[in-house]
Motif scaffolding. Sequence first.
Motif, PDB file in Angstrom:
ATOM      1  N   PRO A  73     -39.660  35.348  -2.128  1.00 17.69           N
ATOM      2  CA  PRO A  73     -38.892  34.499  -1.214  1.00 17.69           C
ATOM      3  C   PRO A  73     -37.466  34.210  -1.668  1.00 17.69           C
ATOM      4  O   PRO A  73     -36.613  33.874  -0.861  1.00 17.69           O
ATOM      5  CB  PRO A  73     -39.717  33.208  -1.163  1.00 17.69           C
ATOM      6  CG  PRO A  73     -40.381  33.152  -2.506  1.00 17.69           C
ATOM      7  CD  PRO A  73     -40.695  34.580  -2.861  1.00 17.69           C
ATOM      8  N   THR A  74     -37.229  34.316  -2.987  1.00 21.95           N
ATOM      9  CA  THR A  74     -35.903  34.014  -3.512  1.00 21.95           C
ATOM     10  C   THR A  74     -35.462  35.116  -4.468  1.00 21.95           C
ATOM     11  O   THR A  74     -36.276  35.938  -4.925  1.00 21.95           O
ATOM     12  CB  THR A  74     -35.889  32.667  -4.268  1.00 21.95           C
ATOM     13  OG1 THR A  74     -36.780  32.762  -5.382  1.00 21.95           O
ATOM     14  CG2 THR A  74     -36.300  31.520  -3.363  1.00 21.95           C
ATOM     15  N   VAL A  75     -34.192  35.133  -4.786  1.00 22.57           N
ATOM     16  CA  VAL A  75     -33.633  36.181  -5.643  1.00 22.57           C
ATOM     17  C   VAL A  75     -34.205  36.118  -7.059  1.00 22.57           C
ATOM     18  O   VAL A  75     -34.417  37.156  -7.697  1.00 22.57           O
ATOM     19  CB  VAL A  75     -32.092  36.055  -5.663  1.00 22.57           C
ATOM     20  CG1 VAL A  75     -31.478  36.955  -6.719  1.00 22.57           C
ATOM     21  CG2 VAL A  75     -31.516  36.387  -4.286  1.00 22.57           C
ATOM     22  N   ILE A 109     -29.239  29.030 -13.275  1.00 22.70           N
ATOM     23  CA  ILE A 109     -28.697  28.197 -12.196  1.00 22.70           C
ATOM     24  C   ILE A 109     -29.603  28.272 -10.973  1.00 22.70           C
ATOM     25  O   ILE A 109     -29.924  27.249 -10.343  1.00 22.70           O
ATOM     26  CB  ILE A 109     -27.262  28.642 -11.859  1.00 22.70           C
ATOM     27  CG1 ILE A 109     -26.318  28.345 -13.034  1.00 22.70           C
ATOM     28  CG2 ILE A 109     -26.762  27.961 -10.593  1.00 22.70           C
ATOM     29  CD1 ILE A 109     -24.945  28.956 -12.890  1.00 22.70           C
ATOM     30  N   LEU A 110     -30.037  29.476 -10.621  1.00 25.96           N
ATOM     31  CA  LEU A 110     -30.923  29.637  -9.472  1.00 25.96           C
ATOM     32  C   LEU A 110     -32.256  28.942  -9.710  1.00 25.96           C
ATOM     33  O   LEU A 110     -32.789  28.275  -8.812  1.00 25.96           O
ATOM     34  CB  LEU A 110     -31.150  31.120  -9.182  1.00 25.96           C
ATOM     35  CG  LEU A 110     -30.169  31.816  -8.238  1.00 25.96           C
ATOM     36  CD1 LEU A 110     -28.731  31.677  -8.722  1.00 25.96           C
ATOM     37  CD2 LEU A 110     -30.519  33.276  -8.080  1.00 25.96           C
ATOM     38  N   ALA A 111     -32.806  29.085 -10.916  1.00 25.72           N
ATOM     39  CA  ALA A 111     -34.103  28.472 -11.222  1.00 25.72           C
ATOM     40  C   ALA A 111     -34.036  26.951 -11.170  1.00 25.72           C
ATOM     41  O   ALA A 111     -35.054  26.282 -10.918  1.00 25.72           O
ATOM     42  CB  ALA A 111     -34.580  28.925 -12.601  1.00 25.72           C
ATOM     43  N   SER A 112     -32.855  26.385 -11.390  1.00 25.73           N
ATOM     44  CA  SER A 112     -32.695  24.930 -11.324  1.00 25.73           C
ATOM     45  C   SER A 112     -32.485  24.442  -9.890  1.00 25.73           C
ATOM     46  O   SER A 112     -32.353  23.236  -9.661  1.00 25.73           O
ATOM     47  CB  SER A 112     -31.506  24.493 -12.185  1.00 25.73           C
ATOM     48  OG  SER A 112     -30.279  24.826 -11.557  1.00 25.73           O
ATOM     49  N   GLY A 113     -32.425  25.388  -8.927  1.00 21.21           N
ATOM     50  CA  GLY A 113     -32.228  25.014  -7.541  1.00 21.21           C
ATOM     51  C   GLY A 113     -30.782  24.849  -7.154  1.00 21.21           C
ATOM     52  O   GLY A 113     -30.482  24.267  -6.103  1.00 21.21           O
ATOM     53  N   ALA A 139     -35.280  24.277  -5.419  1.00 22.46           N
ATOM     54  CA  ALA A 139     -35.414  25.714  -5.603  1.00 22.46           C
ATOM     55  C   ALA A 139     -36.416  26.280  -4.618  1.00 22.46           C
ATOM     56  O   ALA A 139     -37.245  25.572  -4.047  1.00 22.46           O
ATOM     57  CB  ALA A 139     -35.859  26.010  -7.038  1.00 22.46           C
ATOM     58  N   GLY A 140     -36.363  27.602  -4.437  1.00 21.03           N
ATOM     59  CA  GLY A 140     -37.366  28.289  -3.637  1.00 21.03           C
ATOM     60  C   GLY A 140     -37.187  28.148  -2.147  1.00 21.03           C
ATOM     61  O   GLY A 140     -38.150  28.205  -1.396  1.00 21.03           O
ATOM     62  N   ARG A 155     -32.177  34.617   1.343  1.00 18.78           N
ATOM     63  CA  ARG A 155     -32.713  35.586   2.305  1.00 18.78           C
ATOM     64  C   ARG A 155     -31.763  36.769   2.512  1.00 18.78           C
ATOM     65  O   ARG A 155     -32.211  37.900   2.733  1.00 18.78           O
ATOM     66  CB  ARG A 155     -32.983  34.876   3.640  1.00 18.78           C
ATOM     67  CG  ARG A 155     -33.518  35.792   4.744  1.00 18.78           C
ATOM     68  CD  ARG A 155     -33.913  34.969   5.955  1.00 18.78           C
ATOM     69  NE  ARG A 155     -34.375  35.823   7.058  1.00 18.78           N
ATOM     70  CZ  ARG A 155     -33.649  36.068   8.146  1.00 18.78           C
ATOM     71  NH1 ARG A 155     -32.435  35.542   8.269  1.00 18.78           N
ATOM     72  NH2 ARG A 155     -34.127  36.828   9.104  1.00 18.78           N
ATOM     73  N   SER A 156     -30.456  36.520   2.448  1.00 12.31           N
ATOM     74  CA  SER A 156     -29.512  37.610   2.697  1.00 12.31           C
ATOM     75  C   SER A 156     -29.650  38.710   1.652  1.00 12.31           C
ATOM     76  O   SER A 156     -29.461  39.889   1.975  1.00 12.31           O
ATOM     77  CB  SER A 156     -28.074  37.075   2.737  1.00 12.31           C
ATOM     78  OG  SER A 156     -27.615  36.707   1.454  1.00 12.31           O
ATOM     79  N   TRP A 157     -29.978  38.317   0.403  1.00 11.87           N
ATOM     80  CA  TRP A 157     -30.139  39.349  -0.629  1.00 11.87           C
ATOM     81  C   TRP A 157     -31.572  39.826  -0.777  1.00 11.87           C
ATOM     82  O   TRP A 157     -31.797  40.987  -1.095  1.00 11.87           O
ATOM     83  CB  TRP A 157     -29.566  38.851  -1.963  1.00 11.87           C
ATOM     84  CG  TRP A 157     -28.116  39.242  -2.120  1.00 11.87           C
ATOM     85  CD1 TRP A 157     -27.233  39.528  -1.127  1.00 11.87           C
ATOM     86  CD2 TRP A 157     -27.402  39.388  -3.349  1.00 11.87           C
ATOM     87  NE1 TRP A 157     -26.008  39.826  -1.656  1.00 11.87           N
ATOM     88  CE2 TRP A 157     -26.071  39.748  -3.000  1.00 11.87           C
ATOM     89  CE3 TRP A 157     -27.730  39.225  -4.683  1.00 11.87           C
ATOM     90  CZ2 TRP A 157     -25.085  39.972  -3.977  1.00 11.87           C
ATOM     91  CZ3 TRP A 157     -26.744  39.431  -5.653  1.00 11.87           C
ATOM     92  CH2 TRP A 157     -25.443  39.806  -5.293  1.00 11.87           C
ATOM     93  N   THR A 158     -32.551  38.967  -0.563  1.00 15.46           N
ATOM     94  CA  THR A 158     -33.926  39.476  -0.626  1.00 15.46           C
ATOM     95  C   THR A 158     -34.146  40.508   0.477  1.00 15.46           C
ATOM     96  O   THR A 158     -34.839  41.513   0.273  1.00 15.46           O
ATOM     97  CB  THR A 158     -34.956  38.339  -0.504  1.00 15.46           C
ATOM     98  OG1 THR A 158     -34.770  37.636   0.735  1.00 15.46           O
ATOM     99  CG2 THR A 158     -34.834  37.355  -1.665  1.00 15.46           C
TER     100      THR A 158
END
Length: 469
Positions: free
Chosen positions: A6-8, A73-77, A111-112, A138-141
């Motif tokens: 669902p996320t990068v 950074i992504l994992a921290s939301g 996150a997520g 979503r744009s990159w997944t």
Amino acid sequence: MPPDFPTVHAPLAWWAARTPHALALDDGTLRLDFASLAAQVAAGAQALADAPAIAWIDGSASPGAQIVRFLAILASGRTAAVSDPDWPPAVLTQVLARMQGVASPTAPGQAGVPQGPFYIGFTSGSTGMPKGFRRSHRSWTSSFAVCADTFGAGASAPVLAPGRMSHSLFLFGALMGLWSGAGMHLQPRFSATAALQTLRRGDALCLVAVPSQLLLMLELARRQRLAPVPATQLILISGAPWPRMRTADLQALFPQARIVEFYGASETSFIAWADSDAALPHGAVGRPFANVQLRIDAAGGEDQAGLIYVRSPMVFDDYVTLAPGQDGSAVLRDGDWLSVRDVGHVDAQGVLHLRGRQQRMFTVQGKNLFPEEVEHVLTAHPAVAAVSVQPMPDALRGQQPVAVLQLLEPDALHATALAAWCRERLEPYKTPRRFYLCPDWPRTPSGKTDHPQLARWLADAGTAQLQPL
């Protein structure tokens, strides 16, 4: 078979649990397996507990360190903003000032969320202010998924992304290796020698590159009479038009590789693709990806060139550094349709043909001239390394085309020969009236020709950067 993430950053936990000791990242200095990468990312995310919703990545750090912080950074939301180390101090100050007022659609710690933002990248702006574009997970997944579906095993193999993470093409290429679980190979600075060594060893089987990098690799292979590299399975080319007269040379160097050109933009991600072939018509950029719809806004009908509009799940959200009202000067929106102001048409076989960017078009003798068409003809000349076609004022015609060139050998060519070359291949009004040499070729941080800088040098009659040919 991995799930639809669902996320990068979601693939990291999946691969760390299933293939913990498989190589995840190697930049020549930092080498991490998936378990170690996951541990460093978790520690980094915890350290961001009090950080704002948008966190910066230092573009001068090593590429491996940038990837670790990006994922943390992504994992921290939060949303990761990637700066460019080549920004002058004044530009950096401007960007930071504009970014202070940027609101995040989600609060830190959320996150997520596939529709939520994860990344702010920057692309060159015609005014000198980098355009910050914001993207959702979503744009990159969606981009990763359609790439794997379209190109098969090669797109799920270990990836070499030999460019700066501040260039979205190389960041995307690197994260393909996370998505597939095959791992990524990075370079702190592009080296044709190092890239060929990595590919020859078979450490990476998929190469993501811009044309200038591939041309340097071909030149190195020619000078050193290097043997072919049979391990490479897939070469993805983007960032600038690929000179297709060199496709045979590239295929000879990588005999087992599928060579793919894809057309897109920072704002759209993938639009169309084609297997590279010298027989393809000039301007043909291929058929749209399976999840992309095209619309041509042509006044005279669908068989004529017009603005290219795109609808897909891969387009960006918005700009974050443009002043109010400037968004429309960079892109056009019509509901969920988006145009980056490229002009082209779709032929009867469904192939998209690109004429050029609306902003670069100018008029000569009352006729529209797209510089990209003339540049394509000139770069096909074996003595030309790079070219930029620009308008110059003309008392009779209003404007006339002139060409600024970088030659492979400075004294290899005369202006009359280049003019004759153009006249054999172009309508008379498209042939440049003057030619200039520019030995120190300006490029943007992403490796593209810096056309605005060349225009400024042309406007300065006394500049020492250009010499009449």
